[in-house]
Every structure is written in C-alpha cells, then in structure tokens.
Design a protein around this motif. Structure first.
Motif, PDB file in Angstrom:
ATOM      1  N   GLU A 118      47.723  31.860  42.946  1.00  0.00           N
ATOM      2  CA  GLU A 118      48.963  31.462  43.180  1.00  0.00           C
ATOM      3  C   GLU A 118      48.906  30.018  42.750  1.00  0.00           C
ATOM      4  N   THR A 137      49.727  38.546  48.369  1.00  0.00           N
ATOM      5  CA  THR A 137      48.496  37.794  48.210  1.00  0.00           C
ATOM      6  C   THR A 137      47.371  38.286  49.134  1.00  0.00           C
ATOM      7  N   ASP A 159      47.991  36.395  40.370  1.00  0.00           N
ATOM      8  CA  ASP A 159      48.907  36.160  41.676  1.00  0.00           C
ATOM      9  C   ASP A 159      50.125  35.288  40.957  1.00  0.00           C
ATOM     10  N   GLU A 160      51.277  35.788  40.659  1.00  0.00           N
ATOM     11  CA  GLU A 160      52.316  35.076  40.002  1.00  0.00           C
ATOM     12  C   GLU A 160      51.911  33.966  39.073  1.00  0.00           C
TER      13      GLU A 160
HETATM   14 MG   LIG Z   1      51.428  35.110  47.784  1.00  0.00          MG
END
Ligand SMILES: [Mg+2]
Ligand SMILES: Nc1ncnc2c1ncn2[C@@H]1O[C@H](COP(=O)(O)OP(=O)(O)OP(=O)(O)O)[C@@H](O)[C@H]1O
Lengths: 285, 372
Positions: B86, B47, B162-163
């Motif tokens: 995220e 991140t 992010d994810e």
């Molecule tokens: Mg992360």
C-alpha cells in the motif's frame, strides 16, 4: 531588501564569530600552554609572547618527566593506548549487543519490552560513584579488578543505553514494509536485517557509535576506582602531572591536546553522520 | 499457479489500548489463476488479510494453505508469495530498476532473462524512462507502479496487490488495468487485489470479496454481487450511486403484494410477479427493508410521488434527487432529462428490480421476485 540582507549577513557572521571564540578559546589557550614551560605559564601578568618549546610533548612521548625535584617516570603513552583500547572495544561490544537489541525494541512488541528498554536507559540516571562502590566489591570477588575485560564491561553502562536509544529511534523510522518487501522476495530475517535494515540505519548507528566513543573516552571515575595505573586511560593518567613539586601545567596541556586529537578527528570525519543521525533518529525515537 | 484456501482465519491485534479484532472467521478460496478483488471500507481488514497471507502478521486462529501446503506458520520467504505494498515501500538506496530486479536475484534466472523481464515490466507500466532514478526523486504514482512492477516480475504462487493503482489518474489507470489483466491472465497468476475502486474491481476481478468490520459479507462474481446482494451492506456498498433503501410494511394477499413505505407511499404488484415461495415468506414477514437501485427507479408514471430537489446531467447519465415524504431518493436516467427544482415527479419501479431484505438482520430475502 538587499540592504537588510547584507546587514543580516554581517550580524550573522558576528554572531558566529562570537560563538566560535567562546568555544575555541579554551582549546587555543591550552594549545598555547602546551608549548610553554611551567615558568612562562605561571608568570604574572600572563602574556602570549613566548618562545614555543616542544619539551612537553617529548616528555609525554618518551615517558621522562623532568621536574625541579628530579626525573619522574610517566606512562602517558600507555594511558593513551588504554584509552584507545577501552573506548574502541567498549563501543564495538556495545554496537554488537545494542544494534540488534535496538532493532528488537523497535520492531517487536513484547511483554515488558518498554520496561527493559527504560531500565537500560536508567543506567544513565544513577550517579556513577554510587554504582561504583558496590561494584568494586563485586569486581574484587570476581577477579575483574584492574582488567580490561572488567573495564569494558562497566563501560557498557555508558555506551549501551546511548546506542540502544538512538539506534532504536532510527529503526523505528524505517518502514517495516521495506523489510517485508525484501523478505517476501525469498530472503531470511537475518539477511534482511544485515542487508536492508542496518544499511538504512547507518547514519544513526554511526552517530550513536561516535557519541558513545566520546563518552567512553572521557570517562574518569570507573577506571579511577576499578583499575590501577597500567590499565588506566588518559583521563585518569593525567593525575600523574600533579606531582610533589607542583602541578605540571605544560605537560597537562600537551596531554590534553594529544588526548582530544582522536575524538576530534573522529568527530570531524563523522560530522555529517552526527548531525543527520542525531537530528533524524533521536528526536523522534 | 496455486489455489489459496483461507479457513476460518481470525486476526486479533493486541495492544495496550485493548484488542482489535480486525479479521473475523474469514473463509475464502481463490482458485488457481483466479483474480479476486477485496473490496470494503477503510479499516475493514483488507490489508490485515493480505499481511497474514504474506506472513507479516501471525494468524490468531485458522489456517491458510497455498497449493495444498499449509503456509500460515512458514516465514515469508518460504511462502512463494509476491506482494505490492500500500505504501510502495521501495528500498531508498536502490534505483527503480534495481528495486525491481532485486526481487529476481534469488530466482536463479539467467542475467539476460532478468534484465529482459524488468525492461518488459517497466514498459508495460510506463516507467521505463525512470529505471535509473532513485525512489525519492520520482512521483508517488511512479513509485506505486515501480512497487507493482517489483511484485509482478517475480514468479510466485500468489500475487497480493494492495491498492496497486490508487495514486494514478483515471486515464492511466484504465490503460494499465487492461494491460495488467492481460498479464495476469497470460501468466495464469492467482491474484488478490485490494481496491477502493469498484470499476477496477469489476474490470479486473473474476470474483469480488466484500468485507466490512472484519467480516466477509459476500464473495461472488461482479454481476451476481450487483444483482443479488447477500445483505443490506453489500446492497448499499456496491453500486454507484448507492441503492435507495426504505423500510416497508408488507401485505401479501392471493392477488397482490404491496409494500407501504414510510410516508405512506404504497408499491403494489400482482402476485404473479413474485414466486410462490416468496409470497409464503412475505406472509410471515410484516416488515422488510426495500432496496431499489437508482437505475431501476424510473421517472414517469408511477406510485411514488415527490418533488425534485436536484437534477444533474453528468455527461452520460442524469442523476435526479427527489424528496419523497421527507426522504431523499436518487433516480438515474440514461437520457438527458431536465426537471426544475421543486417540480412534482412520479417514479416507478418494476417488481424484477426490487431487493428485499430482512428489516432486523439485513440479510437478503429476495431479489427480483424470487427468494435469495
Ligand atoms: Mg489497507
Ligand atoms: N498493527 C496493528 N495494531 C493494532 N491494530 C491494527 C494494526 N494494524 C491494523 N489495525 C487495525 O485493524 C483494522 C484493520 O486494518 P487494515 O489495515 O487491515 O484495514 P484496511 O481494510 O486495509 O484499510 P484501508 O482501506 O484504510 O487500507 C483497523 O481497525 C486498524 O486500526
């Protein structure tokens, strides 16, 4: 189950009534006083049976105070105007300065940041009288004695820390990524602050502003020492009712009722924000 | 679509409790239209890397260029980057649909085109039915898709995800994976995708960057990552179940090369299985780390003897755990096998399936008989 819950309900109403009576009694009593002459107020034994009069209110509004010793000029309405002006301007200035500052303290970790924030809070720790004596000397030299600007300036001691700390807690609760998502979509820092951060912190800002307004409105010593009659708010103006021929209880009571009206109205209007704002932002911040 | 160049970038967080060196001398090139997955354990700096590219964190050292233009000093708005966060980070007072369309407001596209884009994106992500709801009243998975949609509807030089599918159930994830890949390819999007899911990384990415402790361990295609891990970390991190690793003593003669693992088992191969250069190298390296993937460790005749401690049929493969001289190794077989617990088994591994690493540094020496 049903039984115990209705008992519970009953007990709860009793408790609420007791609390209400406890807190509302002084206000109701003052309201009753404001409708009586000094003689009926002071009779012994006290009684709530009387013929209501509105002389106290008319005296305040017309500025003519008639006492046993003769007629006296009052500038209560001027005091009222001063209170509104001082409180509104002080809170407005505090919001303009305090909200961006609160944002900075919440978002950016800079050297001495915590210390500066704490110093601002510590203004609230010092007894006002202690601050006032040196301040009054400075005000004389600067020519700020008995000016609205000077008073609004010292009122920042009351309003700014309050707004800074409550609103800061509120900003800290907003995920920075919500702002980031807006910024990355092509918006500037300032636009994000005004379009995203401020609207999200609105309940906190409203609560802090309202509290600051109440504190500013109720302030007494600053104006007592730093200003004279024409610039003083109602809190100080009420001293005029302590006259040579005695204390004018009826008029004081009427003055109280008139002077709590704006704050009361504001508080009732913003009640929702106040509860929400104080329970969410301030506790965590 | 632009090429991203990250050159020797460091990220150091300064805090009262001390400094955290979250990203160390990162070099990464993402070609125009390439999809890159960033893979690594929690806290390895994924991140942080994305945030530096997007402009929410300053780079402590180094440079980032996008399409030839240095962007690391620009404000986020000027970088032309889109990001899915995220933690979703939807704007609470706006509906899901408004959240997705506000990203388009500054694009100066005609209103009708904006609406069509949001609608198409919502359909692709299966959130068309919640466009009028507020973020607080939809599920985490729906918020996550809305956040992904908000990033993808925009035209950007680079997409940072992010994810993006961490909250979704496997079936939906598999469906969306296909659609998202198609979308990214069709629009020729340069993309960096952070994920914890190796299947997702393998399925979506052209190349995978493996990070650990803020350091880029390896940057390669999914196939290469699996066949030729650059070091012990990537070797054990990539692949499920993880690679079996032994330390072994090497003896290399003109005819045979043997590895004696702890416990005394010896794996011996004809010298012809190893390249000349590798044999030369092994002659100078008495001790190595030997990696064997569970799929390559075959039950049957072989020099590795042990006792079965567990045997599980997973529906499409069997995992057999075997105790070899006090160490548990795992063997995977594509067939359904059942071996009672406690029974003796023999295991074998071919020379082409051996991964050799330097015992001290963990760097790869050889894969399948040739130098790394
Ligand atoms: Mg992360
Ligand atoms: N604002 C910050 N201040 C201090 N340290 C931070 C900050 N943000 C991240 N870190 C630290 O930097 C390291 C990398 O964090 P990062 O968020 O990049 O990890 P990640 O790879 O995204 O992990 P995850 O997979 O859990 O999301 C961690 O050790 C983290 O504690």
């Amino acid at each position: 189950m049903d039984h115990s819950s209705s008992l519970e309900k009953l007990l709860r109403s009793v408790a609420i009534t007791l609390v209400l009576v406890f807190f509302l009694f002084p206000i109701v009593w003052i309201f009753l006083m404001s409708l009586q002459t000094n003689e009926t107020i002071l009779r012994i034994p006290p009684s709530i049976a009387f013929t209501p009069i509105i002389d106290n209110y008319t005296a305040l509004i017309t500025g003519q105070l008639r006492t046993a010793a003769g007629s006296l000029q009052l500038n209560f309405m001027q005091n009222m105007f001063n209170s509104v002006l001082l409180s509104v301007c002080s809170v407005a200035l505090s919001l303009v300065l305090g909200v961006p500052a609160a944002y900075a303290f919440a978002r950016f970790k800079f050297r001495l940041g915590e210390d500066i924030a704490f110093t601002l809070l510590s203004f609230r720790f010092a007894p006002a009288l202690l601050v006032l004596l040196p301040l009054s000397l400075y005000f004389k030299t600067l020519g700020l004695t008995n000016t609205y600007i000077g008073l609004i300036w010292v009122y920042q001691l009351i309003c700014l820390p309050l707004i800074l700390w409550i609103v800061r807690g509120y900003f800290e609760d907003i995920s920075p990524d919500i702002e980031h998502a807006y910024r990355i979509a092509g918006n500037s820092w300032w636009r994000t602050f005004t379009r995203i951060s401020i609207p999200l912190a609105k309940p906190g800002i409203a609560a802090a502003g309202l509290l600051a307004f109440i504190f500013a409105w109720n302030n007494f010593v600053f104006a007592l020492i730093l200003a004279s009659a024409d610039k003083q708010p109602v809190t100080v103006g009420a001293l005029a009712f302590v006259t040579a021929s005695g204390i004018q209880y009826g008029q004081i009571a009427a003055a109280i009722i008139i002077s709590i009206t704006p704050t009361l109205a504001l508080a009732l209007y913003a009640q929702r924000y106040l509860v929400e704002g104080l329970s969410m932002g301030a506790v965590k911040g | 679509m632009a090429e991203l160049d990250i050159t020797r970038v460091d990220k150091i967080y300064h805090s009262r409790k001390g400094d955290v060196h979250a990203v160390k001398a990162l070099d990464l090139v993402v070609k125009p239209g390439e999809i890159v997955a960033l893979l690594g354990s929690s806290g390895c700096g994924k991140t942080s890397t994305l945030r530096m590219i997007a402009g929410f964190e300053e780079v402590s050292n180094g440079a980032i260029t996008l399409g030839g233009k240095a962007i690391h000093a620009l404000p986020p708005a000027a970088r032309g980057v889109a990001m899915a966060f995220e933690a979703y980070s939807l704007y609470p007072p706006l509906t899901i649909g408004e959240n997705m369309s506000f990203a388009l407001k500054s694009s100066r596209l005609p209103q009708a085109e904006q609406e069509k884009r949001v609608k198409d994106m919502a359909e692709m992500l299966e959130i068309a039915d919640i466009l009028n709801k507020y973020p607080s009243s939809v599920s985490g998975g729906q918020q996550q898709r809305a956040s992904l949609g908000r990033a993808l509807v925009r035209d950007a030089g680079l997409y940072l995800l992010d994810e993006p599918m961490g909250q979704l159930e496997p079936q939906l994830r598999a469906v969306l994976r296909g659609r998202i890949k198609h979308y990214l390819r069709e629009h020729n999007c340069t993309t960096i995708l952070v994920t914890h899911d190796q299947t997702e990384a393998n399925a979506l990415a052209d190349r995978i960057a493996v990070m650990e402790g803020g350091v880029l361990q390896q940057y390669a295609t999914p196939a290469e990552l699996k066949a030729r891990p650059a070091n012990l970390f990537t070797g054990t991190f990539i692949g499920e179940p993880p690679m079996n690793v032994f330390t072994a003593d090497v003896s290399a003669t003109a005819e045979r090369v043997s590895f004696t693992v702890e416990g005394g088992t010896t794996l011996s191969y004809p010298a012809s299985d190893m390249s000349e250069a590798l044999r030369g190298r092994l002659a100078k390296t008495p001790r190595i780390a030997l990696g064997i993937r569970p799929h390559a460790l075959q039950l049957g005749e072989g020099p590795v003897k042990g006792k079965v401690t567990a045997c599980q049929w997973l529906g499409d493969q069997t995992h057999v755990a075997v105790d070899v001289a006090g160490r548990t190794v795992v063997s995977v077989s594509q067939e359904r096998v059942s071996r009672p617990t406690g029974s003796d088994v023999s295991l074998n591994v071919a020379a082409r399936d051996l991964h050799l690493f330097d015992a001290a540094s963990g760097n790869a020496i050889a894969h399948g008989g040739t130098l790394a």
